[in-house]
Design an enzyme around this catalytic site. Structure first.
Site, short mmCIF file in Angstrom:
data_model
loop_
_atom_site.label_atom_id
_atom_site.label_comp_id
_atom_site.label_asym_id
_atom_site.label_seq_id
_atom_site.Cartn_x
_atom_site.Cartn_y
_atom_site.Cartn_z
N HIS A 229 30.02 55.12 61.72
CA HIS A 229 30.55 55.66 60.59
C HIS A 229 30.43 55.03 59.48
O HIS A 229 30.95 55.43 58.21
CB HIS A 229 32.16 56.43 60.74
CG HIS A 229 33.13 55.35 60.69
ND1 HIS A 229 33.79 54.89 61.91
CD2 HIS A 229 33.70 54.91 59.77
CE1 HIS A 229 34.57 53.99 61.51
NE2 HIS A 229 34.62 53.71 60.36
N ASP B 230 35.23 64.84 68.90
CA ASP B 230 35.35 64.76 70.31
C ASP B 230 34.05 63.84 70.86
O ASP B 230 34.35 62.64 70.68
CB ASP B 230 34.89 66.46 70.74
CG ASP B 230 35.83 67.34 70.50
OD1 ASP B 230 36.91 66.91 69.95
OD2 ASP B 230 35.63 68.44 70.73
N SER C 149 37.55 48.52 60.41
CA SER C 149 36.57 49.29 60.91
C SER C 149 35.33 48.83 61.11
O SER C 149 34.82 48.26 60.08
CB SER C 149 36.50 50.92 60.68
OG SER C 149 36.13 50.96 59.33
#
Length: 400
Positions: free
Chosen positions: A177, A257, A333
């Site tokens: 991401h 998910d 992150s």
């Protein structure tokens, strides 16, 4: 203000936190080598040029909590081929997609590396949306005597705002991401740069660990707000990325998910970085980690120019995800989550990257919010894929 004489005492304590307890040879937590499947690239096709529309998001949201992930059906062989196919973004803006083939895959891992049941699960608590759980347990690392030494030297900063970890002579592991939002590549992904934090010449050498004055690590912004010394000056040396690999499991999942299971990417730099890198390892179940403890270092946004280290106890886990309450802020992150265990073949303690810190996740369920900090575990298949991206062959990737 803390005196210089007190610094060696804090340094000694910090080193003790990094070192496992002295154990007998019979009870040492060891890396267990296992047979790794083969993930081989097949045909590669050109894809349309990305548009680089949005800024990178430094947080991840998903409606699926740990129980939801555990109930998900096991991917079939054909599903895995689709999920492990990957895109490669080149520095000239070209984009390719590569299909893969899988050989020697055992869907039922050995007991030593199976998540299974790890005893009583550590339930997440309903909280406000925040990344600091209770007291702030992070440590800011500075000073050449620590910053440029392993393992802190393997942490790097991405120009999109995330962190990453050196896993090869010119390779950086990070979160998907950080370069792709699930629909398209983010702004800055084409001209992606990797920053290596270095102290300036005037940096004070004895200063290596910065803690709040009362040593209790209160929440940032609280009564003992973090305040780095005024002479703590840092700079980055930047290297351009030559190509970026992102698994289709992230792109197809669009950050929800199944997509969270594949929130990892590998960057290849245009030139070697000349630093020691950290080896990859297959993620063992949490109960096999010394003290169930995981570690990672990154560049949290609330401490600009600082490398921030933290460790904590691993909580719940699925076959692909590891949940914990390590204190972190956006910017961390993409950090490599690592463990330190005994290597019986080399007769030494060895740190290995066993996951990628995806970020802070909150799940809204029946009007309440559950919070987790989530890391993507390096499974045998992911190890095989990432290792092939690094080595360029499968022969050197057969033992994880």
């Amino acid at each position: 203000m803390r005196s210089r004489a007190a610094l060696p005492r804090f340094t000694s304590l910090f080193c003790l936190l990094l070192l496992p307890s002295v154990l007998s040879s019979s009870s040492q937590r060891q890396w267990i080598l296992q047979h790794i499947p083969v993930v081989l690239p097949q045909q590669t096709e050109a894809r349309p040029t990305p548009q680089f529309l949005n800024e990178a998001r430094l947080d991840v949201a998903s409606p699926c909590d740990p129980e939801c992930h555990k109930k998900a059906p096991r991917p079939s062989y054909w599903d895995l081929r689709s999920l492990l196919a990957y895109e490669t973004l080149h520095s000239d803006g070209q984009l390719t997609e590569t299909a893969i083939e899988i050989y020697g895959y055992n869907p039922y891992p050995s007991p030593a590396y199976s998540s299974g049941s790890s005893g009583k699960a550590e339930r997440s608590h309903v909280r406000r949306k925040r990344q600091i759980f209770g007291h702030d347990g992070r440590f800011s690392i500075a000073g050449q005597n620590f910053l440029l030494k392993y393992p802190f030297s393997v942490a790097v900063k991405l120009s999109t705002g995330c962190s990453g970890t050196l896993v090869g002579d010119r390779h950086v592991l990070t979160a998907a991401h950080c370069v792709h939002d699930g629909k398209n590549y983010v702004k800055g992904a084409q001209r992606l740069r990797v920053g290596f934090l270095k102290p300036k010449q005037r940096d004070v050498q004895y200063s290596s660990i910065y803690l709040p004055s009362n040593f209790s690590n209160h929440i940032v912004g609280g009564p003992a707000q973090y305040s780095p010394p005024a002479n703590d000056k840092m700079k980055f040396q930047w290297i351009r990325a030559k190509r970026t690999h992102v698994p289709k499991g992230w792109i197809k999942g669009n950050a929800n998910d199944i997509g969270m299971d594949y929130d990892y990417a590998l960057l290849e730099l245009k030139k070697p970085h000349k630093r020691r890198h950290m080896k990859l390892g297959v993620s063992p179940p949490a109960q096999r980690l010394p003290g169930r403890r995981v570690h990672f270092s990154g560049f949290d946004n609330d401490r600009p120019g600082q490398l921030v280290y933290r460790f904590c106890r691993a909580g719940e886990e699925t076959s692909d995800l590891l949940y914990q309450h390590c204190d972190a802020q956006p910017g961390a992150s993409g950090s490599g989550v690592y463990a330190r265990m005994w290597d019986s073949r080399r007769r030494r303690w060895e740190r290995k990257v066993i996951g990628v810190f995806s970020g802070h996740q909150w799940v809204e369920k029946k009007g309440t919010s559950q919070e987790f900090n989530v890391a993507v575990r390096i499974t045998p298949l992911k190890y095989a894929q990432i290792c092939y991206w690094i080595k360029g062959n499968f022969v050197d990737c057969r033992e994880g």
